[in-house]
Motif scaffolding. Sequence first.
Motif, mmCIF file in Angstrom:
data_model
loop_
_atom_site.group_PDB
_atom_site.id
_atom_site.type_symbol
_atom_site.label_atom_id
_atom_site.label_comp_id
_atom_site.label_asym_id
_atom_site.label_seq_id
_atom_site.Cartn_x
_atom_site.Cartn_y
_atom_site.Cartn_z
ATOM 1 N N GLN A 41 0.685 -1.186 0.098
ATOM 2 C CA GLN A 41 -0.063 0.052 -0.007
ATOM 3 C C GLN A 41 0.959 1.270 0.125
ATOM 4 O OE1 GLN A 41 -2.633 -0.903 3.553
ATOM 5 N NE2 GLN A 41 -3.868 -1.795 2.248
ATOM 6 N N THR A 43 3.807 1.790 -1.388
ATOM 7 C CA THR A 43 4.527 1.606 -2.703
ATOM 8 C C THR A 43 3.227 2.457 -3.467
ATOM 9 O OG1 THR A 43 4.238 -0.370 -3.467
ATOM 10 C CG2 THR A 43 6.218 0.092 -2.075
ATOM 11 N N VAL A 44 2.274 2.109 -3.559
ATOM 12 C CA VAL A 44 1.152 2.686 -4.377
ATOM 13 C C VAL A 44 1.093 4.016 -4.029
ATOM 14 C CG1 VAL A 44 -1.226 2.785 -4.867
ATOM 15 C CG2 VAL A 44 -0.137 0.467 -4.644
ATOM 16 N N HIS A 47 4.019 6.073 -5.099
ATOM 17 C CA HIS A 47 3.866 5.935 -6.715
ATOM 18 C C HIS A 47 3.149 7.239 -7.198
ATOM 19 C CE1 HIS A 47 4.168 4.380 -10.962
ATOM 20 N NE2 HIS A 47 2.863 4.648 -10.748
ATOM 21 N N LEU A 61 -1.034 0.611 -12.814
ATOM 22 C CA LEU A 61 -0.387 0.193 -11.627
ATOM 23 C C LEU A 61 0.089 -1.096 -11.472
ATOM 24 C CD1 LEU A 61 -2.810 1.981 -9.211
ATOM 25 C CD2 LEU A 61 -0.460 2.771 -9.846
ATOM 26 N N PHE A 65 4.084 -1.902 -11.162
ATOM 27 C CA PHE A 65 4.654 -2.647 -10.064
ATOM 28 C C PHE A 65 5.109 -4.070 -10.385
ATOM 29 C CE2 PHE A 65 2.619 0.875 -7.946
ATOM 30 C CZ PHE A 65 3.576 1.231 -7.066
ATOM 31 N N MET A 72 -3.160 -6.594 -7.895
ATOM 32 C CA MET A 72 -3.330 -5.047 -7.838
ATOM 33 C C MET A 72 -4.795 -4.387 -7.674
ATOM 34 S SD MET A 72 -2.055 -2.087 -7.444
ATOM 35 C CE MET A 72 -0.301 -2.306 -7.860
ATOM 36 N N THR A 75 -5.187 -5.006 -3.766
ATOM 37 C CA THR A 75 -4.505 -4.150 -2.914
ATOM 38 C C THR A 75 -5.565 -2.614 -2.829
ATOM 39 O OG1 THR A 75 -2.423 -5.089 -3.358
ATOM 40 C CG2 THR A 75 -2.540 -2.708 -2.688
ATOM 41 N N LEU A 76 -5.766 -2.483 -4.080
ATOM 42 C CA LEU A 76 -6.513 -1.248 -4.425
ATOM 43 C C LEU A 76 -7.769 -1.246 -3.732
ATOM 44 C CD1 LEU A 76 -5.647 -0.336 -8.087
ATOM 45 C CD2 LEU A 76 -4.748 0.709 -6.121
#
Length: 151
Positions: A41, A43-44, A47, A61, A65, A72, A75-76
């Motif tokens: 999270q 790193t997103v 970014h 994304l 990554f 992804m 995670t999102l």
Amino acid sequence: MTVVPPTDPAAFEFFNEIGIIDQLAGTIFERAMPQGLTRAQFTVLNHFVRLGHKERSPAQLASAFQVTRPTMTSTLARMARDGLVVIRDDPADGRAKLVSITDKGRAAREAAIAAMAPLAPMLDAVIDPDELAAMLPVLRRVRIALDTARD
């Protein structure tokens, strides 16, 4: 009997050291992060901030990554549930989504960076500030070259 390590190519040694440092630093970073924020999270969020907060699709994304789209998307979804990002329909393509960072996401990134502050003395003990400043442009060139090579 003395064991002599094999003489590996310098490029291998370079990437091997980076890999080991990534693993060790990643563990330290995960332990220092605010409760509930994962490294993925962070790193997103990083970014988005690093690239100027521009909206990205989940596919963009995932590509950035080098993870699968389902990874992804998962995670999102957790990040959206926690208010760190907003996911909206792409007006240009009704099937696609666009993701953007929220104020809460920016604050979480800043809190994670602040949580790393106590670790600075460890780095200061092994790298002079001038050496660190000299290393950063080299590391950026390597990152840019690797990023370009994967596309």
